[in-house]
Design a protein around this motif. Structure first.
Motif, PDB file in Angstrom:
ATOM      1  N   THR A  93       0.918  -1.307  -0.061  1.00  0.00           N
ATOM      2  CA  THR A  93       0.046   0.073   0.006  1.00  0.00           C
ATOM      3  C   THR A  93       1.158   1.531  -0.060  1.00  0.00           C
ATOM      4  OG1 THR A  93      -0.027  -0.014   2.600  1.00  0.00           O
ATOM      5  CG2 THR A  93      -2.072  -1.090   1.190  1.00  0.00           C
ATOM      6  N   ARG A 122      11.081  -1.448   7.767  1.00  0.00           N
ATOM      7  CA  ARG A 122      12.017  -0.656   7.681  1.00  0.00           C
ATOM      8  C   ARG A 122      13.070  -1.472   6.984  1.00  0.00           C
ATOM      9  NH1 ARG A 122      13.466   1.306  12.962  1.00  0.00           N
ATOM     10  NH2 ARG A 122      12.869  -0.707  13.610  1.00  0.00           N
ATOM     11  N   TRP A 127       7.555  -7.100   5.616  1.00  0.00           N
ATOM     12  CA  TRP A 127       6.437  -7.365   6.493  1.00  0.00           C
ATOM     13  C   TRP A 127       5.242  -8.530   6.204  1.00  0.00           C
ATOM     14  CZ3 TRP A 127       5.866  -5.898  11.268  1.00  0.00           C
ATOM     15  CH2 TRP A 127       4.625  -5.881  11.957  1.00  0.00           C
ATOM     16  N   ILE A 190       5.164   0.137  12.166  1.00  0.00           N
ATOM     17  CA  ILE A 190       5.042   1.389  11.684  1.00  0.00           C
ATOM     18  C   ILE A 190       6.116   1.807  10.575  1.00  0.00           C
ATOM     19  CG2 ILE A 190       4.289   4.019  12.008  1.00  0.00           C
ATOM     20  CD1 ILE A 190       3.234   2.731  14.630  1.00  0.00           C
TER      21      ILE A 190
END
Ligand code: BTX
Length: 326
Positions: A93, A122, A127, A190
């Motif tokens: 995304t 990161r 992920w 995040i």
């Protein structure tokens, strides 16, 4: 498209009942093979359609689907998540959001997908973003702040995630800089990407991955021992849409507060939920590794560590930390 629509209509109107392939073929005016092909296409779009021999097809209620309509109904925000781009499967995304941002997407735009095939962490890390299990999303925001302050948004996002989880009864904490943990295991991550020109932010794309309904066996072997989900911690599945709406509302609240009052109120909450502050930690950055006492964060979100060898305070701007439990 129109055959598909007619099939969905007929199946939905049948309620709990089954409809034979023959009957569907008549309604749609196509062959039974064509019906079968369309049913297959609908399944790929996420509709759950049961096929039972001699009875026919039955559609299961659409629930917990991350569609634009589902997300908008009951959403209590002014601008965060008001413009939605929802997908079934995308590589990441983040890229879609960056492209939309470059084309002038509005502040608060949400890009979300049921699955990511190339979810990014990161530093080129992976992920894991399997189908149905979680919330994989990117938020586009356009704050009027200097670029160097953008990392504050990562911290703000972690606070929003923790508040939403605590509201659901899951006691999450934050490990600097961006890990959301429950009982020592990672439940959310995040990733903030900044699009800026010299001293002007064009947009910030905040990627958030939250494990919601995965079970231990859904995690791949490399993260099995380090990952958890809200469902595992709560002992039952959660409605992802409701959780998402709560998260977006909390994010908006904190974001508005940050722009109006500055970083202090956010920093205060971050420190309250931090599991890093007050601990002996080892911080590893690209340049160095140091061990000492984590005192807090500064206004830039940098971790303040008192080096136990030199007794001097050091600021850690990026990197990973290990918490030593004494
Ligand atoms: P990070 O670099 O801090 O964490 C990545 C590490 O976390 C991996 O190396 C792995 O060990 C572990 N990990 C990977 N997947 C999971 C998972 N599902 N649950 C728990 N641990 C995991 C954190 O990076 C930033 C993640 C941002 C993800 C969002 S999802 C929407 C957006 N799109 C995208 O591609 N990334 C962001």
């Amino acid at each position: 498209q129109s055959i598909k629509k007619q099939l969905v209509h007929a199946l939905t109107n049948a309620g709990d009942g089954y409809i034979s392939g023959q009957y569907l073929a008549e309604i749609a005016g196509c062959s039974r093979t064509a019906v079968w092909k369309h049913i297959d296409a609908l399944r790929k779009e996420g509709f759950e359609i049961e096929a039972v021999k001699k009875k026919g097809y039955r559609i299961l209620p659409r629930k917990d689907r991350l569609t634009e309509t589902e997300i908008l109904i009951g959403l209590k925000t002014d601008f965060i998540g008001r413009s939605i781009h929802a997908y079934e499967s995308v590589p990441t995304t983040q890229t879609i959001a960056s492209e939309l941002a470059a084309k002038g997407a509005e502040n608060g735009t949400l890009v979300i997908s049921e699955e990511q095939t190339e979810g990014k962490g990161r530093l080129q890390r992976v992920w894991h973003s399997p189908h149905q299990g979680g919330l994989w999303m990117s938020l586009i925001v356009k704050p009027d702040i200097p670029p160097y302050q953008a990392p504050r948004l990562t911290l703000l996002t972690a606070v929003a995630a923790v508040l939403a989880m605590r509201e659901m009864g899951v006691e999450a904490g934050i490990k600097w800089p961006n890990d959301v943990l429950v009982n020592g295991k990672k439940i959310a991550g995040i990733l903030t990407e900044l699009h800026a020109e010299s001293d002007q932010i064009h947009s910030v794309v905040i990627g958030i991955g939250i494990n919601v309904n995965q079970q231990p066996e859904d995690f791949s072997t490399d993260i099995k021992s380090i990952a958890t989900s809200l469902a595992i911690e709560k002992g039952e599945n959660l409605d992802r849409v409701i959780f998402l709406q709560s998260f977006l509302a909390k994010f908006e609240d904190l974001y508005v507060t940050f722009l109006a009052e500055g970083f202090s109120p956010i920093k205060e909450q971050w420190e309250r939920y931090s599991i890093t502050i007050g601990k002996r930690v080892t911080a590893t950055t690209a340049q160095k590794s140091l061990t000492g006492y984590a005192r807090g964060i500064n206004e830039d979100g940098a971790l303040v560590v008192k080096d136990e060898h030199t007794n001097e305070e050091q600021l850690i701007y990026s990197g990973d930390i290990t918490i030593h439990h004494m």
